[in-house]
Design a protein around this motif. Structure first.
Motif, PDB file in Angstrom:
ATOM      1  N   THR A  42       0.830  -1.196   0.000  1.00  0.00           N
ATOM      2  CA  THR A  42       0.000   0.000   0.000  1.00  0.00           C
ATOM      3  C   THR A  42       0.868   1.252   0.000  1.00  0.00           C
ATOM      4  O   THR A  42       2.064   1.186   0.244  1.00  0.00           O
ATOM      5  N   ALA A  43       0.257   2.363  -0.292  1.00  0.00           N
ATOM      6  CA  ALA A  43       0.974   3.638  -0.300  1.00  0.00           C
ATOM      7  C   ALA A  43       1.335   4.013   1.142  1.00  0.00           C
ATOM      8  O   ALA A  43       0.570   3.749   2.067  1.00  0.00           O
ATOM      9  N   PRO A  44       2.495   4.642   1.345  1.00  0.00           N
ATOM     10  CA  PRO A  44       2.943   4.941   2.717  1.00  0.00           C
ATOM     11  C   PRO A  44       2.154   6.030   3.425  1.00  0.00           C
ATOM     12  O   PRO A  44       2.353   6.233   4.615  1.00  0.00           O
ATOM     13  N   THR A  45       1.255   6.717   2.752  1.00  0.00           N
ATOM     14  CA  THR A  45       0.519   7.811   3.386  1.00  0.00           C
ATOM     15  C   THR A  45      -0.911   7.446   3.767  1.00  0.00           C
ATOM     16  O   THR A  45      -1.670   8.308   4.180  1.00  0.00           O
ATOM     17  N   ILE A  46      -1.280   6.193   3.644  1.00  0.00           N
ATOM     18  CA  ILE A  46      -2.629   5.749   3.974  1.00  0.00           C
ATOM     19  C   ILE A  46      -2.822   5.828   5.493  1.00  0.00           C
ATOM     20  O   ILE A  46      -1.996   5.312   6.249  1.00  0.00           O
TER      21      ILE A  46
END
Length: 130
Positions: A42-46
Motif C-alpha cells: 500500500t501507499a505509505p501515506t494511507i
C-alpha cells in the motif's frame, strides 16, 4: 490470508485471551510481520497504515490487562489495514501515473531460453558441413 487468520485468533468470539506474556509477544510478533507485508502493498501515506505502524512502534505494555488491550488494538488495526489492501486492489509495485509490467515467471523464462537454444541448434545444424 494469514493476517486474517491471526486477527481471528486474537479477536474471534471463541478465542480466549492469551494466558501468559510469551503468548502475547508471539501474537504481537505475528501481527507486526503481517503489518510489514501489508504495508509493502500500500501507499505509505494511507491513514490505516500510519495508525498501525504507530502501534507497532510502541513496546508491549507491562501487566496483564494493558498487554491484552494493546494486542486487541493491534489486531483491530491490522484487520482494518488488511481490509483496505484487499478492497483497494493495490499491489506492491503499483505506482501512480505508471503502468505496471506483468512479472515473468520462472517457467516462462526457462521456456524462452529453451526455445532460443533449440532455434540456435536447428540453425547450426542446417548449415553446410565442411
Amino acid at each position: 490470508m494469514a493476517a486474517s487468520e491471526t486477527v481471528t485468533l486474537v479477536l474471534g468470539e471463541d478465542s480466549p485471551l492469551p494466558e501468559n506474556s510469551a503468548d502475547v509477544e508471539d501474537l504481537v510478533r505475528l501481527l507486526r510481520g503481517h503489518v510489514a507485508q501489508l504495508g509493502a502493498r500500500t501507499a505509505p501515506t494511507i491513514p490505516a497504515l500510519l495508525c498501525v505502524q504507530q502501534l507497532c512502534s510502541e513496546s508491549i505494555p507491562e501487566g496483564y490487562m494493558p498487554s491484552r488491550v494493546y494486542l486487541v488494538r493491534l489486531a483491530e488495526a491490522t484487520r482494518e489495514l488488511s481490509a483496505y489492501v484487499e478492497h483497494s486492489g493495490l499491489d506492491s509495485i503499483t505506482m501512480v501515473g505508471r503502468r505496471r509490467r506483468p512479472r515473468s515467471t520462472v517457467n516462462v523464462l526457462c521456456g524462452t531460453v529453451f526455445t532460443i537454444a533449440l532455434l540456435c541448434l536447428v540453425f547450426a545444424a542446417s548449415g553446410p558441413r565442411t
